[in-house]
Design a protein around this motif. Structure first.
Motif, mmCIF file in Angstrom:
data_model
loop_
_atom_site.group_PDB
_atom_site.id
_atom_site.type_symbol
_atom_site.label_atom_id
_atom_site.label_comp_id
_atom_site.label_asym_id
_atom_site.label_seq_id
_atom_site.Cartn_x
_atom_site.Cartn_y
_atom_site.Cartn_z
ATOM 1 N N ASN A 1 1.410 4.291 -3.022
ATOM 2 C CA ASN A 1 1.042 5.665 -2.649
ATOM 3 C C ASN A 1 2.303 6.439 -2.282
ATOM 4 O O ASN A 1 2.526 6.811 -1.119
ATOM 5 N N LYS B 1 2.789 9.836 -0.041
ATOM 6 C CA LYS B 1 2.658 9.904 1.417
ATOM 7 C C LYS B 1 3.827 9.172 2.054
ATOM 8 O O LYS B 1 4.373 8.220 1.486
ATOM 9 N N LYS C 1 0.840 -1.198 0.000
ATOM 10 C CA LYS C 1 0.000 0.000 0.000
ATOM 11 C C LYS C 1 0.878 1.252 0.000
ATOM 12 O O LYS C 1 0.605 2.222 -0.725
ATOM 13 N N ASN D 1 -5.734 3.990 -4.377
ATOM 14 C CA ASN D 1 -4.285 4.106 -4.534
ATOM 15 C C ASN D 1 -3.913 5.155 -5.576
ATOM 16 O O ASN D 1 -4.634 5.369 -6.551
ATOM 17 N N GLU D 2 -2.767 5.787 -5.379
ATOM 18 C CA GLU D 2 -2.259 6.747 -6.364
ATOM 19 C C GLU D 2 -1.822 6.019 -7.640
ATOM 20 O O GLU D 2 -1.940 6.552 -8.742
#
Length: 691
Positions: A60, A63, A56, A82-83
């Motif tokens: 992303n 972050k 995860k 999710n990005e």
């Protein structure tokens, strides 16, 4: 995901995130970044959740990874938040407490379509990633093939065939063997027995834990026992158990042992080559690091700049003296070649006359200068117009005033000489232009050598502009001097002059004899030449017996014949023009070359350091007066006056010293090479321990 299994007595698992690629551009980072994700795990049941959280974090990148250490997966639309849908960066598991040492890389599954049209680029991206790993010649390709699917449609075989020796490096693993439908076992038994889709490394069969078993959170030992029990009790797989070789290819433990054995075997085989490759890369990396300029500390900036200026001054002077290196000798050779070309072009303008016999219409061309007089051939197209005997007669007649008969006007000689000097200035200025361009080119090389590392701060451009400013100034001075030399040599402004009388008189006498002899030969062209040669030889032999006439040549004998009265004035003028050209042209090319050398090359080499120093003082003065903080310092060069306001010392100027700050590109390159060096040293240490 990368999984490193390490043999040890105590079980533990460390999760890391390795960032090798820029997710936006897809480019590989110069330096690999690896960070530990959470604490070391002591319970195998905690691994799955830790992996999901690390994945995860990878998907992303906007972050911090620590934000996902306690992430709760409570949404069915988890992936949509999710990005990224896919990343080339890895989650790395280091699992200790295993019976074998083994490294596995879990590659993403090959896809042929996507639900969302915007994600179609992932098809080729995933294939590219997979292919980049399996293309490595020492990699073992473990092809996981579900027995619930048709083996004929497995993409992994096609990809393996696309890389070098891919099929020979592929090991097949048949999964979900407990879910093979009734009546379909024969096909999979044929695969295991090498009858279908044969692979050099063969196939293994494993039983995966079912969903119910996963929900029950059964441990690794229980899963291994259930798998072992399945293979022992399965009636359909009895042919495999009866085969001594194939019975050793059932179950995860057998697979792990096989992979570990292959890994150890390959490492042993490749260890010498691996060590040699690492040693070569270490040597290359150290060399590249050594070639980079050292780090410029803030307190050392003034000294670094001063040293660079001194090095520029030293190398510029060594360049002119052909000292220091082979390139400076090549420079002087090219520089002198420019001078020699100018000399040839000037010498090519030498006087050329056409002699006409007074009693006939034939012509004899008398051309000054034997091959021994000048080096090299004439430059094509640079000859001035030839003068005939009649044209010289016209010039004499035009200049005559109160002279007595048989006395020639001196101004007639000046006019004839001037006719052959018209192109000298053109050749000299061409020489000056080429010399200035050559000097700029060579000095630019020296500037890049000492200031190229400061390109981004504009310091290199500042020094280059100062150099060009000095060259342009000295170019103007040299051009003025050459113009003066042209005026001094021009018989239009002043009479011909030389103190080199012996050379002039000797040349004049020899040339006049030659011209008279040529006219005499022309006048006797109707005489039998064989008889004439014998008569001349007899006459020379007779004269040789008379004191003072020994060593007389044929031309000297023929020159004794009285000239036709109609050419008695013109021949001496023509001979004097030729003789004076020998004196003046050699004198002229020498002084043009000396002027360029002194006023351009030497003065520029002597002035560059001081010119840059004055410019930096001016920049410092403007900064101190509040006119300049960090704006582009090149703006100072617009008016071409680097000296104005140059009274303040620059050694304590923040604006000036900022020009010597460590180049960010070089700093980045140095950091990348240092990281590479440390990685190679660590690899070398591991290889040495393994050996």
């Amino acid at each position: 995901m990368e999984v490193m299994l390490i043999a040890s007595d105590r079980w533990s698992c460390t999760v890391r995130i390795r960032r090798e690629y820029d997710d936006d551009k897809g480019d590989k980072h110069d330096q690999v970044k690896e960070e530990t994700f959470g604490k070391v795990l002591a319970n195998p049941e905690d691994v799955e959740l830790a992996i999901r959280r690390a994945q995860k974090a990878v998907l992303n990148p906007g972050k911090p990874a620590k934000d996902f250490l306690t992430y709760n997966f409570d949404s069915k639309e988890e992936a949509a938040s999710n990005e990224l849908q896919f990343s080339r960066n890895l989650v790395v598991l280091e699992v200790r407490g295993m019976p074998y040492n083994l490294t596995l890389i879990d590659l993403p599954g090959i896809i042929n379509s996507t639900e969302n049209e915007d994600d179609t680029h992932l098809i080729q991206l995933i294939r590219k990633v997979v292919k980049s790993y399996i293309s490595k010649p020492h990699t073992i390709i473990v092809a996981a093939i579900s027995c619930k699917n048709d083996i004929d449609n497995q993409t992994v075989f096609a990809l393996a065939n696309e890389v070098k020796e891919g099929k020979q490096r592929t090991l097949g693993v048949l999964t979900k063997v407990d879910q093979i439908e009734e009546g379909c076992h024969d096909g999979w038994l044929g695969v295991m027995q090498g009858e279908k889709f044969p692979l050099e490394l063969g196939y293994y069969m494993v039983r995966n834990s079912t969903k119910v078993e996963l929900d029950e959170h059964i441990g690794a030992e229980e899963a291994t026992w259930r798998e072992k029990t399945f293979f022992e009790e399965s009636t359909a797989l009895q042919p495999l158990r009866d085969n001594k070789n194939l019975s050793q290819r059932l179950g995860v433990p057998s697979l792990i042992k096989m992979l570990s054995d292959i890994l150890v075997q390959k490492v042993k085989q490749q260890l010498p080559d691996m060590k040699q490759s690492v040693d070569e890369q270490l040597k290359k990396t150290r060399t590249e690091l050594a070639e980079l300029p050292p780090v410029v500390q803030e307190k050392e900036r003034a000294d670094v700049l001063q040293q660079a200026l001194r090095s520029l001054d030293r190398d510029a002077k060594l360049l002119l003296n052909a000292q220091g290196c082979l390139s400076s000798k090549h420079f002087v050779q090219r520089w002198h070649a420019i001078y020699e070309g100018m000399a040839r072009r000037v010498f090519s303008t030498r006087p050329r006359f056409i002699l006409l016999d007074a009693d006939a219409s034939g012509m004899v061309e008398a051309s000054y200068g034997d091959s021994k007089d000048f080096d090299g051939d004439d430059e094509e197209g640079s000859f001035p117009a030839k003068l005939t005997l009649g044209q010289v007669k016209d010039i004499v007649a035009k200049e005559r005033s109160y002279e007595l008969p048989k006395f020639t006007p001196y101004t007639a000689l000046q006019s004839v000489i001037q006719h052959f000097q018209g192109m000298w200035n053109e050749h000299a200025f061409q020489c000056l232009d080429k010399s200035a361009e050559l000097l700029k080119t060579e000095l630019n090389i020296i500037i890049v050598k000492h200031f190229g590392r400061f390109r981004d701060s504009h310091l290199e451009s500042i020094v280059r502009l100062c150099m060009e400013d000095v060259v342009d100034q000295q170019y103007s001075e040299a051009r003025k001097q050459i113009t003066l030399l042209i005026e001094m040599e021009s018989t239009e402004r002043q009479p011909p002059f030389t103190l080199n009388r012996h050379y002039f008189e000797e040349s004049h006498c020899r040339i006049l004899e030659r011209m008279k002899a040529e006219m005499c030969k022309y006048q006797m062209r109707g005489v039998d030449q064989q008889v004439l040669r014998q008569d001349v030889a007899n006459a020379l032999a007779a004269l040789a017996r008379i004191p003072g006439f020994q060593g007389m040549t044929q031309d000297q004998l023929l020159a004794l014949k009285p000239c036709n009265p109609d050419v008695g004035e013109e021949l001496p003028i023509m001979a004097a023009t030729m003789a004076y050209f020998k004196v003046s042209s050699k004198r002229y090319v020498d002084y043009v070359a000396l002027s360029i050398t002194r006023l351009l090359y030497v003065r520029v080499a002597e002035s560059i350091e001081g010119h840059v120093d004055r410019y930096l003082k001016r920049l410092s003065a403007e900064a101190a007066a509040g006119k300049r903080e960090s704006a582009n310092p090149l703006l100072l060069m617009k008016d071409g006056q680097a000296d104005a306001g140059a009274s303040r010392q620059w050694q304590d100027s923040e604006v000036v010293l900022s020009l010597v700050a460590d180049d960010p590109k070089i700093a980045k390159q140095r950091g990348s090479l240092q990281a590479k060096l440390e990685s190679l040293q660590a690899t070398r240490s591991v290889l040495s321990r393994f050996a």
